[in-house]
Design an enzyme around this catalytic site. Sequence first.
Site, mmCIF file in Angstrom:
data_model
loop_
_atom_site.group_PDB
_atom_site.id
_atom_site.type_symbol
_atom_site.label_atom_id
_atom_site.label_comp_id
_atom_site.label_asym_id
_atom_site.label_seq_id
_atom_site.Cartn_x
_atom_site.Cartn_y
_atom_site.Cartn_z
ATOM 1 N N LYS A 13 76.511 -6.113 52.961
ATOM 2 C CA LYS A 13 75.299 -5.274 53.068
ATOM 3 C C LYS A 13 75.325 -4.142 52.045
ATOM 4 O O LYS A 13 74.361 -3.920 51.334
ATOM 5 C CB LYS A 13 75.188 -4.637 54.468
ATOM 6 N N ARG A 88 71.969 -0.518 64.484
ATOM 7 C CA ARG A 88 73.079 -1.360 64.911
ATOM 8 C C ARG A 88 73.004 -1.651 66.405
ATOM 9 O O ARG A 88 73.852 -2.359 66.918
ATOM 10 C CB ARG A 88 74.403 -0.662 64.611
ATOM 11 N N ARG A 122 89.291 -5.031 51.027
ATOM 12 C CA ARG A 122 88.415 -3.964 50.518
ATOM 13 C C ARG A 122 89.200 -2.667 50.312
ATOM 14 O O ARG A 122 90.009 -2.282 51.137
ATOM 15 C CB ARG A 122 87.286 -3.716 51.518
ATOM 16 N N ARG A 153 90.543 1.646 54.096
ATOM 17 C CA ARG A 153 89.932 2.345 55.231
ATOM 18 C C ARG A 153 90.684 2.056 56.534
ATOM 19 O O ARG A 153 91.080 0.918 56.778
ATOM 20 C CB ARG A 153 88.471 1.899 55.394
ATOM 21 N N ARG A 164 85.769 -4.597 65.419
ATOM 22 C CA ARG A 164 84.434 -4.325 64.860
ATOM 23 C C ARG A 164 83.562 -5.575 64.937
ATOM 24 O O ARG A 164 82.356 -5.489 65.169
ATOM 25 C CB ARG A 164 84.557 -3.849 63.403
HETATM 26 P P1 AMP Z 1 79.953 0.755 57.773
HETATM 27 O O1 AMP Z 1 80.395 1.522 56.588
HETATM 28 O O2 AMP Z 1 78.485 0.437 57.796
HETATM 29 O O3 AMP Z 1 80.817 -0.456 58.024
HETATM 30 O O4 AMP Z 1 80.183 1.715 59.043
HETATM 31 C C1 AMP Z 1 81.477 2.194 59.364
HETATM 32 C C2 AMP Z 1 81.484 2.732 60.779
HETATM 33 O O5 AMP Z 1 80.550 3.804 60.909
HETATM 34 C C3 AMP Z 1 81.059 1.733 61.849
HETATM 35 O O6 AMP Z 1 82.114 0.875 62.246
HETATM 36 C C4 AMP Z 1 80.645 2.686 62.975
HETATM 37 O O7 AMP Z 1 81.767 3.263 63.607
HETATM 38 C C5 AMP Z 1 79.943 3.800 62.186
HETATM 39 N N1 AMP Z 1 78.493 3.499 62.018
HETATM 40 C C6 AMP Z 1 77.835 3.220 60.870
HETATM 41 N N2 AMP Z 1 76.535 3.000 61.112
HETATM 42 C C7 AMP Z 1 76.368 3.135 62.457
HETATM 43 C C8 AMP Z 1 75.254 3.006 63.326
HETATM 44 N N3 AMP Z 1 74.037 2.668 62.857
HETATM 45 N N4 AMP Z 1 75.463 3.225 64.648
HETATM 46 C C9 AMP Z 1 76.662 3.570 65.130
HETATM 47 N N5 AMP Z 1 77.766 3.693 64.373
HETATM 48 C C10 AMP Z 1 77.622 3.478 63.038
#
Ligand code: AMP
Length: 207
Positions: A13, A88, A122, A153, A164
Amino acid sequence: MNFIFLGPPGAGKGTHAKLLSQKHGIPQISTGDMLRENIKRATDLGKQAQVYIDQGELVPDDLVIQMVEERLAQPDCQKGYILDGFPRTVTQAEALSKFARIDKVIDLVADTSVILGNLSGRRVCGNCGATYHTRRLNGATTCAACGGKLIHRVDDQPETILHRLEVYHKKTEPLIEYYKKADLIMDVVVESTIDHDFMLIEKALGL
Ligand code: AMP
């Protein structure tokens, strides 16, 4: 045009939203990046979000919804945006529908083996957030763009990745049905090179 990129963690994404943003001049709104920026700046939101993120849990809806509503009200979003990682949950999607009009939702469909390979290799720049993969780094440990140190990370460690993915199936996957009902969703199977997959995404978006 206002787009949403949906799909499991590791499907690409962020990579594709960034490419689309650069090519078409509309901002990429990545809630993950925004939350990590808050953690870096040690804001109240960042302090609250960190424990959820590190454990591979979702940050509570109300915190994320407010953050996105404020961001979409900024002038640069008035000509369009790409939501990357938001919504999400169905609660987030319902809230979004009250302050945004979405034109299309791209659902990135990827094999679990692709997802696991993408996430476990990553590496991200701790300074500018640029993303890399070990299969193309040739052992480099610093960012080619800014020289920052590359990090693995906490939530990209194997145990957290699996959690996740569970969270994705339980809380985010229902959004596919939600946006199907609204007749907004287009599936794009990501299985080839970034360039090829990106071409499929642009085609699905009619760009
Ligand atoms: P990402 O970088 O999109 O993989 O997001 C990393 C982490 O941020 C996720 O695993 C969640 O803990 C948090 N996060 C990101 N976007 C959301 C969202 N829309 N709702 C809740 N938690 C989020």
